[in-house]
Each structure stands twice: as structure tokens, then as C-alpha cells.
Design an enzyme around this catalytic site. Structure first.
Site, PDB file in Angstrom:
ATOM      1  N   GLU A 163       0.447  -1.783   0.012  1.00 60.88           N
ATOM      2  CA  GLU A 163       0.196  -0.302  -0.593  1.00 60.88           C
ATOM      3  C   GLU A 163       0.129   1.677  -0.511  1.00 60.88           C
ATOM      4  O   GLU A 163       0.495   2.116   0.291  1.00 60.88           O
ATOM      5  CB  GLU A 163      -0.983  -0.185   0.991  1.00 60.88           C
ATOM      6  N   HIS A 196      -9.181  -7.291   0.198  1.00 60.07           N
ATOM      7  CA  HIS A 196      -8.674  -7.096   0.689  1.00 60.07           C
ATOM      8  C   HIS A 196      -6.769  -7.085   1.614  1.00 60.07           C
ATOM      9  O   HIS A 196      -6.965  -7.833   1.619  1.00 60.07           O
ATOM     10  CB  HIS A 196      -8.941  -5.297   1.430  1.00 60.07           C
ATOM     11  N   HIS A 252     -19.034  -8.029   4.426  1.00 58.11           N
ATOM     12  CA  HIS A 252     -17.645  -7.679   4.857  1.00 58.11           C
ATOM     13  C   HIS A 252     -17.022  -8.699   6.068  1.00 58.11           C
ATOM     14  O   HIS A 252     -17.846  -8.788   6.598  1.00 58.11           O
ATOM     15  CB  HIS A 252     -17.482  -6.829   4.846  1.00 58.11           C
ATOM     16  N   GLU A 312      -8.627   5.004  -0.026  1.00 58.90           N
ATOM     17  CA  GLU A 312      -8.710   5.632   1.141  1.00 58.90           C
ATOM     18  C   GLU A 312      -7.813   5.898   1.806  1.00 58.90           C
ATOM     19  O   GLU A 312      -7.599   7.277   2.192  1.00 58.90           O
ATOM     20  CB  GLU A 312      -9.120   3.745   1.621  1.00 58.90           C
TER      21      GLU A 312
END
Ligand code: NOJ
Ligand code: CA
Length: 701
Positions: A171, A481, A411, A506
Site C-alpha cells: 500500500e 483487501h 464484509h 482510501e
């Protein structure tokens, strides 16, 4: 299979004199393979006179044996050709051509146990793939890989788009530098990423995008990462800019546990004299196995909204009490703060919004008990994936969503506890199916359990695949993710629709964010391996809208967020902003409503990594085309020739573009929408603002 031809050149002064060479189907690329004087396998890749990869070593080291690194002899070599077309379940293109020349070389240790390995090369017009295979043999069955010695000799100090080699995260924002200037330790100090493990100053991740001084483009990645750790690379600038494979280790320092009949992932070198050629390459997909799922009718690309951004902008919380503190109390004893996002009432609003706007899905995060202490505890049991908070009514929402023709997306945040998830997975998936959920977003924030394992090691690589395979048995689609980066496995598991596995939108909500060049680099890096859940569509780009003390912002204009639906390919595309923000800009939201998520044809019109990308795509099972054009921090004009359109057809072009003085930093929400009639003879001139973009729908008339 066509008969192959093999170049057999005798070089009298070498102890092992067999040189093998194959050419790509169009004759432009050439692969040479041989053993050097000490019996080490070496290969080189050239395009005419240009060395793409200079002579480079190959090899696999195994425990308690010299392994396959030197002292080898060639026992057999075969070559063959393949040319076939196959259809995707979903994708950037309906039909893909798989055309390559193959060279397969069997090698045997000259002494000792005479262990055998086979190296298979596939040379496409767009690049090379090769892997190591371990045939059934008398003296080897189970073995431990301690190292992979594959090298890529770049031969010059290319420009490179890189993120640190890291066992635990991908990330990062990208750096653009020379190979010799890479400093992963300095870059790896990025404190906005909570869990990270940079292993060396000269370590980088793949897909690694490079540009040579001759303006040619080289991209190194891997395909079909199965039962093996992910490959990072180290750079040796002192010695011909050699990149060496660096496998992510396991908890005790080994790399992979294997047996004969296993094989490594493909090592892939994409090459083109145009940047668009890298984007257009299908080498990675072609090197993956066909779908193991026979009936794929339940796998459906879709757009979705979600109870999601409101947590990232701090309007709502994932946890029920909003304290981020379990304090030894039960959920029944906790007092709801009034800020909990995943309430029945709030989710109904999102369902209404989705239904009204033709959006198929609603993601709901923070619905299940466990968010009180989910983060940073390295705790094994956090969620059970079946227990909702008291204010989230599963059957009621099931009925409500069904009555509106909308699907709720599940989720499953695991907080890195993969062992716990594996124990709960069956009951979690059963719970999903009983309550009308067809898709799950998984997440692996935090340190991995089994403790000592990394996000990108063999154990976790197998975990992500097990989740995809298990989900398929329940007819569930997956969006993972914090997973390992993709390697084209979506061909084999088409229900594994997307991963994040890179720095998503995000980060713009709560960190230094993603520089305007970020989205012009991702298609050349992370997306080479497969779709990314980037979560585009943020219209309210300035976080001061929510809290005047905030300075964080999305580093794009509003219309660049629209263009991302075309330039950032994913069969699951989120409309990530709050419904209220879409209601503030309904004319711009129209593009998100109209844009397709599954494509018949894709044409890469213009691209330069780090600068700009323009892509046109034709909707699958439709006649409309969509174009996305994006730029970095620089304003840019761009001319789009529509000569890819069919002859004799008329279209209405609806152009969503940056307003006159738009600028991602100072004036991000200035846009205009214009319409004009076009045919294949038309040319559209675009002006992209700094950090800007244009989205176009070509509506067939
Ligand atoms: C990180 C994910 O990328 C994000 O989408 C999610 O909202 C949080 N983890 C919480 O699971
Ligand atoms: Ca993430």
C-alpha cells in the site's frame, strides 16, 4: 502442435555447448538458453539488436542438496507452438489470443543424486514467461525451497516505477527514479501503513515497470502464483543492474514446501516499444490455467455503493459503541454511540439509493461484533463472521434488499487472523447464502496469524486461493483487501473478481494521500496482475467538507474520478462516495450510472507511466463505448481520434470534463458536460486540468 525448430549452435570453447533459441511468433523477440561453463542455466531475451534482459542466471536452491543452481546437464529439449483463442468469463476483452513458441529443457545434476528439473519458456509477441517444473523422479519427492536464484540482467540504469519490497504490504505510493537510486528503507518509513516489513534498501516489488533510454518499456512480474511465495526483487546496481528474485520467507525462514509435479509460478517479462503495448499485453492471463469453475453463470460483474466512506471520513464508526475498546464488556452491555454506520436504518437508505440509480450492490462494513478490539492486538479470535450487532437486522435487510432488487455485499475483516477465518469460513459462507449475499469483501489488516507468517508468504498465498476456491463452492464472489498482489489467477478462479493489494483511494481520506500521478502508474504496476478495487468515484474531494480542521484531500479533480471507471479496470466497481455527495452532483453521477463494468474490446489509445493514460472500451453485450483519459499533476491537452469506431455508425458523445479553471488542489469540483454527434471520422480535443481527467460515453444512436 506444429513441429518446432531449434537452433543448435556449437560453441567449441565452452564445456557445455548447447545453445537453444526460439523466436516469438512475429519473429521480433528472441530467447536464448544455455548452460554456462559451470553448468548453471542462463537465458537472455532480445528484441532485434536490443538486449531486453542480458545473459542471466536461473536456479532453485533446495534444502540438504546442491539443488538446481549449477553442475547441471541438459538431457532433453523440446519446442512447440500454440495459437488459440479463449473467451473470458468477464474482463477487458471478450476473446483473448494465446499465441506463443515454447521451449522446454530438462536438466539433471551431473553428480550426486542426479536430481531433475525442467525449465519451460513461453515466448509471446508481447513478452516471455518461464517457470521451473519438478518432474516425478527416483531421488526426490518432498523438498524445501530455500532460495530462488532467478536473475534479470537489465544492463543499464533504467527509469523505474517502484514501491519497496515488503513482505506484508503493497500500500505504498510509487517512486520514479533510476534503478541505482532506489532506497526502499527510506521509502518504507511510510508511517501511514500500519503493518509493513521492508527487507532491504535495494528491494522492490513486482510488477516492476521500467523504461529504457531508448524509450522502450519492460515490465517484470509473475503469473499463476500458486503454492509458492510472492517474488520481490533486489537490485544490484554495481553489476550490470541485475535484478535477483527474493522470495518472501515463512515463519522459520524457508521459502516454499513442495513436492514433485509442483511447479513455480511463471516469471514474466513484458516488453514493448510503446507504453500502450505493456497495458495491452495478455501474457499473464495466457500463462494462467483455464477456469476450474465449470458453471460460471452466477459470476456477475457489478457496481456497488457502501456503508464505507463515511467511516473513512470519520462520520461513522465500524464499532457499535464507538470507543474502540472492548473493556471486558459484552456487546449487550455496551451503549451505542449513535455514530455506528452499519445500522438497519442506514443500510436501508443505501439500498434505496442503489435501487433508484440502478446500482446492483451495497457493501456493509462494521455489521459484525468484534470491531471493538479488531486492530493491532494480534489476537486470534476477533470475529465469528455470523454475529451481527444489535442494531443490524440481517433477515429484515435481506427481505428489504430483495424487494428492491439489490444485493448486499458481505464484509469479512479478518484483522489478519487467517487461521480463525479458515475455521469460520464454512459457517460464514453458509450464513451469507442463507441471507441472500453473493459477494464478500475480505480484509487482512494487521499482523498475520499463523504468527510469524507474512501477507505474501506461501502460507497466505495458499490461504487466499483456498478462500477463492471455497467461496466458489458456495457460488460466492470475492474481493480481497490486503491480499497478495494478483498474478492473473482470476482466469482460474473467475469468482475472485478483484483485490485491493495496492494503495487505494482510501488513503486520500486520512493520510498524505495518493499523488496525482498514482493512477497513471497503477495500470502499469499492480493492475498488470489483475483487477483492483481502487474504490473510485469520490466527488467531495476535500475532507474539510466534513471537518474544517482537516486538510486531507483526494489528489484528483471530480471528473478524473469518473475517468477512473475506464482507466482502472475492475469487474467490481465501487461508487465510493456518500449518496448525499452524488445527489449534489446528479449530472456527473449519471456517468457512474451509465458506465459498464464488463468489456467486449479495449483499445489503449495513449499512455506514459507516471504521466497520462487514455483508454477506450466497448461495453460487453452492448454498442456503447466509454473513454477515460487521465493526467498527473500537469495540465495536458489530448486529441482522441475515434477511428476505432465501426463504419457507418453514429454516436452521441457525452463528455464529462474538467471545468475552465479546474485544478485538483485549488478547484477540484469545476466540471462541464457537453454533448456532440460523432462518427469514426471525428476527433475530440480534450483539455485535462492538473490532476484532471475526462470521461466520455459514446452512446450508439
Ligand atoms: C482496509 C480496507 O482497505 C478498507 O477498505 C476497509 O474499510 C478497512 N480495512 C476496514 O476493514
Ligand atoms: Ca487497504
Amino acid at each position: 502442435m506444429k513441429p518446432f525448430f531449434l537452433f543448435f549452435i556449437l560453441l567449441s570453447n565452452l564445456a557445455f555447448s548447447q545453445n537453444y533459441s526460439i523466436k516469438s511468433p512475429d519473429g521480433k523477440l528472441s530467447l536464448q538458453f544455455s548452460l554456462n561453463s559451470d553448468g548453471t542455466p542462463v537465458y537472455a531475451l532480445t528484441a532485434g539488436q536490443q538486449q531486453i534482459v542480458g545473459q542471466s542466471k536461473m536456479g532453485i536452491a533446495i534444502k540438504d542438496d546442491p539443488g538446481f543452481t549449477r553442475d547441471l546437464a541438459i538431457t532433453k529439449a523440446d519446442s512447440s507452438t500454440k495459437d488459440e483463442n479463449w473467451n473470458t468469463v468477464w474482463g477487458e476483452e471478450k476473446t483473448i489470443r494465446n499465441n506463443y513458441k515454447e521451449l522446454a529443457v530438462n536438466l539433471e545434476q551431473k553428480s550426486g543424486k542426479k536430481l531433475q528439473v525442467r525449465i519451460v519458456f513461453r515466448l509471446f509477441n508481447a513478452g516471455l514467461g518461464f517457470r521451473y517444473e519438478f518432474p516425478v523422479q527416483p531421488a526426490l519427492q518432498y523438498f524445501i525451497v530455500t532460495d530462488e536464484l532467478t536473475q534479470f540482467k537489465m544492463g543499464a540504469d533504467h527509469k523505474v516505477f517502484w514501491i519497496p519490497g515488503d513482505y506484508d504490504t503493497n500500500e505504498y505510493s510509487y517512486s520514479e527514479s533510476k534503478l541505482s537510486e532506489v532506497d526502499a528503507i527510506a521509502k518504507g518509513a511510510a508511517t501511514e501503513i500500519s503493518t509493513r516489513k521492508v527487507f532491504a534498501k535495494n528491494g522492490v516489488q513486482t510488477p516492476l515497470m521500467m523504461k529504457t533510454a531508448q524509450s522502450t518499456y519492460i515490465n517484470i512480474h509473475e503469473a499463476a502464483l500458486v503454492n509458492y511465495p510472492a517474488m520481490d526483487l533486489t537490485i544490484d546496481a554495481a553489476d550490470g543492474f541485475v535484478l535477483t528474485s527474493h522470495l518472501v520467507p515463512d515463519a522459520v525462514g524457508n521459502k516454499a514446501y513442495m513436492r514433485t509435479t509442483d511447479r513455480t509460478p511463471w516469471r514474466v517479462i513484458n516488453y514493448s516499444d510503446k507504453a500502450t503495448g505493456i497495458l495491452a499485453s495478455r501474457v499473464i492471463l495466457n500463462l494462467n490455467e483455464p477456469s476450474v469453475i465449470k458453471n460460471t453463470s452466477w459470476i456477475k460483474p457489478m457496481k456497488f455503493v457502501g456503508v464505507w466512506w463515511e467511516m473513512h471520513v470519520n462520520r461513522a464508526t465500524w464499532d457499535y459503541a464507538g470507543t474502540q475498546n472492548a473493556s471486558n464488556t459484552t456487546v449487550q452491555e455496551m451503549k451505542p454511540s449513535g455514530k455506528h454506520g452499519a445500522t438497519t436504518a442506514n443500510v436501508k437508505k443505501y439500498i434505496d439509493f442503489a435501487a433508484k440509480n440502478g446500482i446492483e450492490g451495497v457493501l456493509v462494513e462494521g455489521w459484525d461484533v468484534g470491531w471493538e478490539d479488531w486492530f493491532g492486538k494480534w489476537k486470534e479470535e476477533v470475529f465469528d463472521f455470523v454475529t451481527p450487532y444489535p442494531d443490524y437486522n440481517v433477515p429484515e435487510l435481506h427481505k428489504y434488499a430483495e424487494s428492491k432488487g439489490v444485493k448486499i455485499i458481505m464484509h469479512h475483516e479478518t484483522s489478519g487472523s487467517a487461521t480463525s477465518y479458515e475455521r469460520w469460513m464454512d459457517s460464514a459462507f453458509r450464513f451469507m447464502k442463507n441471507n441472500g449475499y453473493d459477494a464478500v469483501k475480505t480484509g487482512y489488516v494487521g499482523r498475520i496469524i499463523p504468527r510469524g507468517e507474512w501477507h505474501d508468504g506461501q502460507w497466505m498465498v495458499n490461504h487466499y486461493s483456498r478462500v477463492a476456491a471455497k467461496a466458489a463452492t458456495y457460488q460466492i464472489m470475492v474481493d480481497a483487501h490486503e491480499s497478495v498482489r494478483l498474478t492473473g489467477l482470476q482466469r482460474t478462479y473467475p469468482n475472485w473478481m478483484a483485490s485491493e493489494a495496492a494503495r487505494g483511494n482510501e488513503f486520500n481520506a486520512w493520510s498524505v494521500g495518493n499523488p496525482p500521478a498514482h493512477e497513471t502508474i497503477l495500470p502499469f504496476t499492480r493492475l498488470m496482475g489483475g483487477p483492483m478495487d481502487y474504490t473510485p468515484g469520490i466527488f467531495e474531494t476535500q475532507m474539510k467538507y466534513y471537518d474544517t480542521s482537516k486538510t486531507t484531500m483526494v489528489h484528483t479533480t471530480l471528473t478524473k474520478q469518473l475517468a477512473l471507471y475506464v482507466t482502472m479496470y475492475s469487474p467490481l466497481q465501487m461508487a465510493a462516495d456518500l449518496p448525499e455527495n452524488y445527489e449534489r452532483y446528479p449530472d456527473a453521477f449519471q456517468f457512474i450510472k451509465d458506465v459498464a463494468v464488463d468489456w467486449d474490446t479495449t483499445i489503449y489509445l495513449a499512455a506514459e507511466p507516471g504521466d497520462y493514460i487514455t483508454i477506450a472500451r466497448k461495453k460487453r453485450n452492448g454498442n456503447d463505448w466509454f473513454i477515460g483519459a487521465i493526467t498527473d499533476e500537469n495540465a495536458r491537452t489530448s486529441t482522441i481520434k475515434l477511428d476505432f469506431l465501426p463504419t457507418g455508425k453514429n454516436y452521441e458523445a457525452i463528455i464529462y470534463q474538467d471545468g475552465k479553471n479546474a485544478d485538483w488542489k485549488t478547484n477540484p469540483k469545476a466540471y462541464m458536460i457537453t454533448k456532440q454527434k460523432v462518427t469514426r471520422a471525428s476527433v475530440i480535443n480534450l483539455a485535462l486540468a492538473p490532476g484532471g481527467g475526462t470521461a466520455i460515453q459514446l452512446k450508439a444512436l
